[in-house]
Write a protein that holds these residues in place. Structure first.
Motif, PDB file in Angstrom:
ATOM      1  N   GLY A 269      52.209  36.644  33.468  1.00  0.00           N
ATOM      2  CA  GLY A 269      52.349  37.480  33.744  1.00  0.00           C
ATOM      3  C   GLY A 269      51.330  37.531  34.991  1.00  0.00           C
ATOM      4  N   ALA A 270      50.304  36.746  34.564  1.00  0.00           N
ATOM      5  CA  ALA A 270      49.322  36.856  35.211  1.00  0.00           C
ATOM      6  C   ALA A 270      49.040  35.828  36.155  1.00  0.00           C
ATOM      7  N   ALA A 271      49.990  35.018  36.281  1.00  0.00           N
ATOM      8  CA  ALA A 271      50.460  34.200  37.682  1.00  0.00           C
ATOM      9  C   ALA A 271      51.818  34.778  37.811  1.00  0.00           C
ATOM     10  N   GLY A 272      52.262  35.364  37.804  1.00  0.00           N
ATOM     11  CA  GLY A 272      53.321  36.077  38.687  1.00  0.00           C
ATOM     12  C   GLY A 272      52.691  37.151  38.940  1.00  0.00           C
ATOM     13  N   ALA A 273      51.507  37.466  38.609  1.00  0.00           N
ATOM     14  CA  ALA A 273      50.773  39.150  39.622  1.00  0.00           C
ATOM     15  C   ALA A 273      49.881  38.527  40.479  1.00  0.00           C
ATOM     16  N   VAL A 274      49.242  37.523  40.511  1.00  0.00           N
ATOM     17  CA  VAL A 274      48.502  37.242  41.038  1.00  0.00           C
ATOM     18  C   VAL A 274      49.329  35.969  42.401  1.00  0.00           C
ATOM     19  N   LEU A 275      50.377  35.530  42.373  1.00  0.00           N
ATOM     20  CA  LEU A 275      51.057  35.463  43.113  1.00  0.00           C
ATOM     21  C   LEU A 275      52.009  36.058  44.235  1.00  0.00           C
ATOM     22  N   LEU A 276      51.779  37.099  43.396  1.00  0.00           N
ATOM     23  CA  LEU A 276      53.021  38.106  44.132  1.00  0.00           C
ATOM     24  C   LEU A 276      51.705  39.467  44.828  1.00  0.00           C
ATOM     25  N   VAL A 277      50.680  39.223  44.190  1.00  0.00           N
ATOM     26  CA  VAL A 277      49.459  40.131  45.090  1.00  0.00           C
ATOM     27  C   VAL A 277      48.982  38.927  46.332  1.00  0.00           C
ATOM     28  N   ALA A 278      49.056  37.772  46.827  1.00  0.00           N
ATOM     29  CA  ALA A 278      48.287  36.969  47.408  1.00  0.00           C
ATOM     30  C   ALA A 278      49.706  36.841  48.116  1.00  0.00           C
ATOM     31  N   PHE A 279      50.349  36.626  47.759  1.00  0.00           N
ATOM     32  CA  PHE A 279      52.113  36.375  49.008  1.00  0.00           C
ATOM     33  C   PHE A 279      52.429  37.163  49.113  1.00  0.00           C
ATOM     34  N   GLY A 280      52.695  38.296  48.679  1.00  0.00           N
ATOM     35  CA  GLY A 280      53.731  39.157  48.791  1.00  0.00           C
ATOM     36  C   GLY A 280      53.213  40.929  49.389  1.00  0.00           C
ATOM     37  N   PRO A 281      54.023  42.309  49.557  1.00  0.00           N
ATOM     38  CA  PRO A 281      53.630  42.826  50.301  1.00  0.00           C
ATOM     39  C   PRO A 281      52.902  43.636  48.937  1.00  0.00           C
ATOM     40  N   TYR A 282      52.184  43.385  48.224  1.00  0.00           N
ATOM     41  CA  TYR A 282      51.320  44.233  47.022  1.00  0.00           C
ATOM     42  C   TYR A 282      50.403  44.360  47.071  1.00  0.00           C
ATOM     43  N   PRO A 283      49.563  45.246  46.941  1.00  0.00           N
ATOM     44  CA  PRO A 283      48.149  45.672  47.275  1.00  0.00           C
ATOM     45  C   PRO A 283      47.292  45.082  45.741  1.00  0.00           C
ATOM     46  N   LEU A 284      46.146  44.657  46.124  1.00  0.00           N
ATOM     47  CA  LEU A 284      45.217  44.365  44.905  1.00  0.00           C
ATOM     48  C   LEU A 284      45.465  45.420  43.896  1.00  0.00           C
ATOM     49  N   SER A 285      45.072  46.937  43.757  1.00  0.00           N
ATOM     50  CA  SER A 285      45.145  47.890  43.509  1.00  0.00           C
ATOM     51  C   SER A 285      46.608  48.023  42.264  1.00  0.00           C
ATOM     52  N   MET A 286      46.189  47.920  41.015  1.00  0.00           N
ATOM     53  CA  MET A 286      47.153  48.245  40.206  1.00  0.00           C
ATOM     54  C   MET A 286      47.372  49.309  40.031  1.00  0.00           C
ATOM     55  N   VAL A 287      46.378  50.776  40.646  1.00  0.00           N
ATOM     56  CA  VAL A 287      46.885  51.829  40.262  1.00  0.00           C
ATOM     57  C   VAL A 287      46.926  52.322  41.827  1.00  0.00           C
TER      58      VAL A 287
END
Length: 469
Positions: free
Chosen positions: A233-251
């Motif tokens: 889960g942590a690796a997926g979240a980091v990769l998605l935020v780093a290279f995808g259209p997802y913001p850093l904030s989880m709120v």
């Protein structure tokens, strides 16, 4: 059968079976307490209105990877729903238990919630009728005070869908979770890569139900490698935020083009996976700690008031700021040294005011005394504390009760979700928000919630039996 008198936390703690899984009770109260603290910290009130500290100080958005713990609450919900539904099925001897399950799960959730809604509606009407609802601070307060209700609407959907999803889990186990997670990923592909309109709203269900499904897996002891789950889960979240259209904030952040929360994204699901894995890693040492009588007594006492405290914590925070303004004290600009210096005092005052509100309103959350089996959660939201008529002649478990119960919970979740979006500002002006492509006003949302609660409550016969779990 007449209802028993409310129990005390000390009596509940003393009667706890030795084989009880106490950790889920700790997780429930700890997750709600973390959300409360996060809200108190994030609210940045000034003379211009109410802002978000995380938007003013973007580096602090990384803290949401620790403070966004709603996935833990929904995970615990899945665990307790699985135990409660199976307990009812065992006692029902083949009779349908859907209506019983809904009523038992929702009674302690809806009573304090509807009291909160009605009291705040009366206050909002009084403010607007006297012409004081147009100020920036007042208007912002009336909008934001109902926003946390979104999670109650989602929770209602989880309760309603527990029976079919539990069957899916029974057949496929981890495959059911993988199917929901894969569907959430496809929704994000449709949203970001293909531009399919409105596809993202499917993830309000898919992401949170996937986290809920992890609770089923815990109930069956099937999360055997929590470190792997946390790392993935942590690796997926980091990769998605780093290279995808997802913001850093989880709120959600005001004005942002993409939010990980509304609608939920695959990044938020990965965040939930790492949180679930992390809390599972702490289960054994926490269990040793919870075996201490004083510690367990505190957890039971906190669970008995957790929902009331959650519902009223923003009211308490707004009350502290209102008192500061009424006293003529200056409000420092948010995120300045003066503002930070006041944070500990504001939090202590908000906690004290929340405690006073809880003292006045906790009776709407208090359950009746019921001897609970070892697998039932302690005094708190997930307790099935009372049910009606699933015995012979009882309508709650009959086919006649199921449509009313299903219609009732649907109205409840639509009403509460709608109110979380509309707020209570503009009650008299017909202000509306879009809910599932349809406009809804606050009065309509309140009406749906009340009608739904009535249908759920009346979905059984007057005959009462002791159904526990």
């Amino acid at each position: 059968m007449t209802a028993s008198a409310p129990t005390t936390a000390a009596a509940t703690a003393a009667a706890t079976p030795a084989g009880r899984d106490r950790y889920v009770d700790l997780l429930r109260v700890a997750s709600l307490a973390t959300v409360v603290l996060g809200h108190w910290l994030m609210a940045a009130v000034s003379g211009d209105g109410i802002g978000n500290l995380l938007a003013l100080v973007p580096p602090l958005q990384g803290l949401t990877w620790l403070l966004q713990v709603m996935p833990v609450f929904f995970f615990v919900g899945g665990f307790s729903h699985a135990l409660s539904y199976r307990s009812l099925e065992r006692r029902a001897a083949g009779r349908p238990v859907y209506a019983d399950f809904l009523r038992a799960r929702l009674r302690r959730l809806l009573r304090p919630t509807l009291v909160f809604v009605l009291l705040w509606t009366a206050l909002a009407l009084a403010v607007q009728l006297t012409g004081h609802g147009g100020g920036r601070l007042t208007g912002a307060a009336l909008r934001m005070v109902t926003q946390p209700l979104w999670f109650i609407g989602i929770y209602l959907a989880m309760v309603a869908l527990t029976p079919p999803l539990l069957k899916l889990h029974g057949r496929h186990g981890w495959g059911a979770f993988a199917a929901l997670a894969g569907a959430a990923a496809l929704v994000d592909v449709a949203r970001f890569a293909l531009g399919v309109p409105y596809a993202e709203f499917l993830n309000f269900a898919l992401v949170w139900l996937a986290v809920h499904q992890l609770g089923f897996l815990r109930a069956d002891g099937r999360i055997t490698r929590p470190a792997v789950l946390a790392a993935a889960g942590a690796a997926g979240a980091v990769l998605l935020v780093a290279f995808g259209p997802y913001p850093l904030s989880m709120v959600g952040m005001p004005g942002e083009k993409v939010s990980n929360m509304a609608p939920p994204t695959l990044a938020l699901l990965c965040h939930g996976m790492w949180l679930v894995g992390a809390v599972q890693l702490l289960a054994r040492p926490a269990g040793v700690w919870l075996a201490r009588p004083r510690v367990w007594h505190g957890v039971v006492a906190a669970n008995g008031i957790a929902m009331t405290a959650f519902l009223w914590h923003l009211t308490a925070m707004l009350g502290v700021y209102a008192a500061q303004l009424a006293a003529g004290a200056a409000l420092p600009e948010p995120a300045t040294a003066g503002w930070w210096a006041q944070v500990p005092v504001r939090i202590l005052l908000a906690a004290a005011l929340t405690a006073l509100l809880v003292r006045c309103l906790r009776r709407f959350e208090a359950p009746a005394v019921r001897a609970a089996p070892a697998d039932a959660p302690a005094a708190g939201l997930p307790v099935a504390d009372a049910s009606r008529g699933s015995g012979p002649g009882g309508g709650s478990g009959s086919s006649g009760g199921r449509p009313a119960a299903a219609a009732g919970i649907t109205l409840c979740l639509l009403g509460i979700l709608g109110l979380s979006m509309t707020g209570l500002g503009g009650l008299l002006e017909g202000h509306s928000a879009v809910l599932i492509a349809l406009p809804v006003t606050a009065p309509a949302a309140i009406g749906m919630a009340l009608a739904g609660a009535f249908l759920v409550e009346r979905s059984g016969s007057p005959r009462r039996v002791r159904l526990r779990g």
